[in-house]
Design an enzyme around this catalytic site. Structure first.
Site, PDB file in Angstrom:
ATOM      1  N   HIS A   1     -10.278   0.744   0.482  1.00  0.00           N
ATOM      2  CA  HIS A   1     -10.339   2.176   0.135  1.00  0.00           C
ATOM      3  C   HIS A   1     -10.519   2.419  -1.361  1.00  0.00           C
ATOM      4  O   HIS A   1     -10.275   3.532  -1.847  1.00  0.00           O
ATOM      5  CB  HIS A   1      -9.082   2.889   0.643  1.00  0.00           C
ATOM      6  CG  HIS A   1      -9.029   3.016   2.136  1.00  0.00           C
ATOM      7  ND1 HIS A   1      -9.911   3.804   2.838  1.00  0.00           N
ATOM      8  CD2 HIS A   1      -8.244   2.422   3.063  1.00  0.00           C
ATOM      9  CE1 HIS A   1      -9.648   3.699   4.138  1.00  0.00           C
ATOM     10  NE2 HIS A   1      -8.642   2.859   4.300  1.00  0.00           N
TER      11      HIS A   1
ATOM     12  N   ASP B   1       0.812  -1.219   0.000  1.00  0.00           N
ATOM     13  CA  ASP B   1       0.000   0.000   0.000  1.00  0.00           C
ATOM     14  C   ASP B   1       0.850   1.277   0.000  1.00  0.00           C
ATOM     15  O   ASP B   1       1.566   1.552   0.970  1.00  0.00           O
ATOM     16  CB  ASP B   1      -0.912   0.013   1.232  1.00  0.00           C
ATOM     17  CG  ASP B   1      -1.677  -1.296   1.435  1.00  0.00           C
ATOM     18  OD1 ASP B   1      -1.095  -2.370   1.211  1.00  0.00           O
ATOM     19  OD2 ASP B   1      -2.851  -1.230   1.847  1.00  0.00           O
TER      20      ASP B   1
ATOM     21  N   GLU C   1      -4.317   1.607  -2.927  1.00  0.00           N
ATOM     22  CA  GLU C   1      -5.579   2.018  -2.276  1.00  0.00           C
ATOM     23  C   GLU C   1      -5.439   3.238  -1.361  1.00  0.00           C
ATOM     24  O   GLU C   1      -6.425   3.887  -1.055  1.00  0.00           O
ATOM     25  CB  GLU C   1      -6.187   0.855  -1.477  1.00  0.00           C
ATOM     26  CG  GLU C   1      -5.418   0.521  -0.217  1.00  0.00           C
ATOM     27  CD  GLU C   1      -6.302  -0.011   0.918  1.00  0.00           C
ATOM     28  OE1 GLU C   1      -7.493  -0.237   0.697  1.00  0.00           O
ATOM     29  OE2 GLU C   1      -5.776  -0.176   2.030  1.00  0.00           O
TER      30      GLU C   1
HETATM   31 FE   LIG Z   1      -3.969   0.074   2.942  1.00  0.00          FE
HETATM   32 FE   LIG Z   2      -6.881  -1.505   3.265  1.00  0.00          FE
END
Ligand SMILES: [Fe+2]
Ligand SMILES: [Fe+2]
Length: 272
Positions: free
Chosen positions: A68, A8, A39
């Site tokens: 997200h 991420d 995300e």
């Molecule tokens: Fe994340």
């Molecule tokens: Fe997440």
């Protein structure tokens, strides 16, 4: 096939670190395929189309998402036309976008990339195990695809390990995302699937999962919504996992973590 997966990406700091480093990683690791979880790219919440474009320009082939996925609404029309951005496969039927994509590399090899989301301590969704099983009934590793990677976006270690073992031998790599902390359990499972419970985030580790410490901690002291969380300052550590697969079987030959920059101990895959 040489594959790099990055966890991420958090806000501008994470985006800048990843887009600056990717061309170098692609060359040094002679990468065939790069996947980035995006995300949290937009200030911690969601992904805007221009951010996906910047990842592609820097050398990413696919951008995956998670809980997200829709925080930046501009992604909704974009994901309908940009197949290289994928959202969890087990979102309800009729959700925009797709949960997987097949990429054909310049040399003709084909890779299946899947995004799935866990259900333990997460939103109620369709079953990620059954959704993946159904997809893999149509795509066989070592036959019509040379590599298959699942980004399993989940909170619980148990669910991620259960997923990895369930698909051992049918996938090249199962890598977790969402907890934003890299785990030390990268390994090749019994039947040849590369596995790591969480890739970790690309963001500042002087933080609470990438967000500024004080505001994030306050939410635990008082059960009240505070001010909007901000990505933490400080240099990002780029975190991910490298896998090399055998094209004949699609299974993993080696797996190694990547941690570069910022506060965490440094690790870079050694190809020798
Ligand atoms: Fe994340
Ligand atoms: Fe997440």
């Amino acid at each position: 096939m040489r594959i790099l997966f990055l966890g991420d990406v958090i806000g501008r700091g994470g985006r800048d670190a990843v887009t600056a480093a990717l061309p170098d990683y692609r060359a040094r690791l002679r990468l065939d395929l790069v996947i980035v979880n995006g995300e949290n790219a937009s200030h911690g919440f969601g992904l805007a189309p221009e951010m996906a474009r910047a990842f592609f320009e820097a050398g990413a082939d696919v951008v995956s998402l998670g809980n997200h996925a829709w925080d930046r609404r501009e992604i909704i029309p974009y994901i309908a036309t940009e197949k290289r951005v994928i959202r969890p496969i087990n979102f309800p039927a009729g959700t925009p976008g797709a949960g997987s994509v097949i990429l054909t590399l310049a040399d003709g090899r084909r890779a299946l990339i899947v995004n799935a989301m866990g259900r333990l301590f997460m939103d109620a969704l369709d079953c990620p195990f059954r959704a993946t099983d159904e997809l893999l009934s149509r795509h066989k590793l070592g036959a019509n695809i040379q590599a298959a990677i699942v980004d399993f976006h989940g909170e619980a270690t148990s669910e991620k390990e259960a997923f990895g073992h369930s698909f051992d031998g049918r996938l090249s790599l199962v890598v977790g995302t969402h907890t934003h902390v890299p785990t030390a359990d990268y390994q090749i499972l019994e039947k040849g699937t590369g596995y790591m419970t969480d890739a970790g985030m690309c963001g500042s580790y002087d933080s609470v999962i990438g967000m500024a410490k004080a505001g994030a901690a306050e939410r635990f002291w008082r059960k009240m919504p505070g001010e909007r969380l901000q990505p933490a300052d400080g240099p990002a550590t780029i975190c991910g996992v490298f896998v090399e697969t055998d094209d004949a079987t699609g299974l993993a030959r080696r797996i190694a973590p990547l941690r570069q920059g910022g506060r965490l101990s440094q690790s870079f895959p050694d190809l020798t």
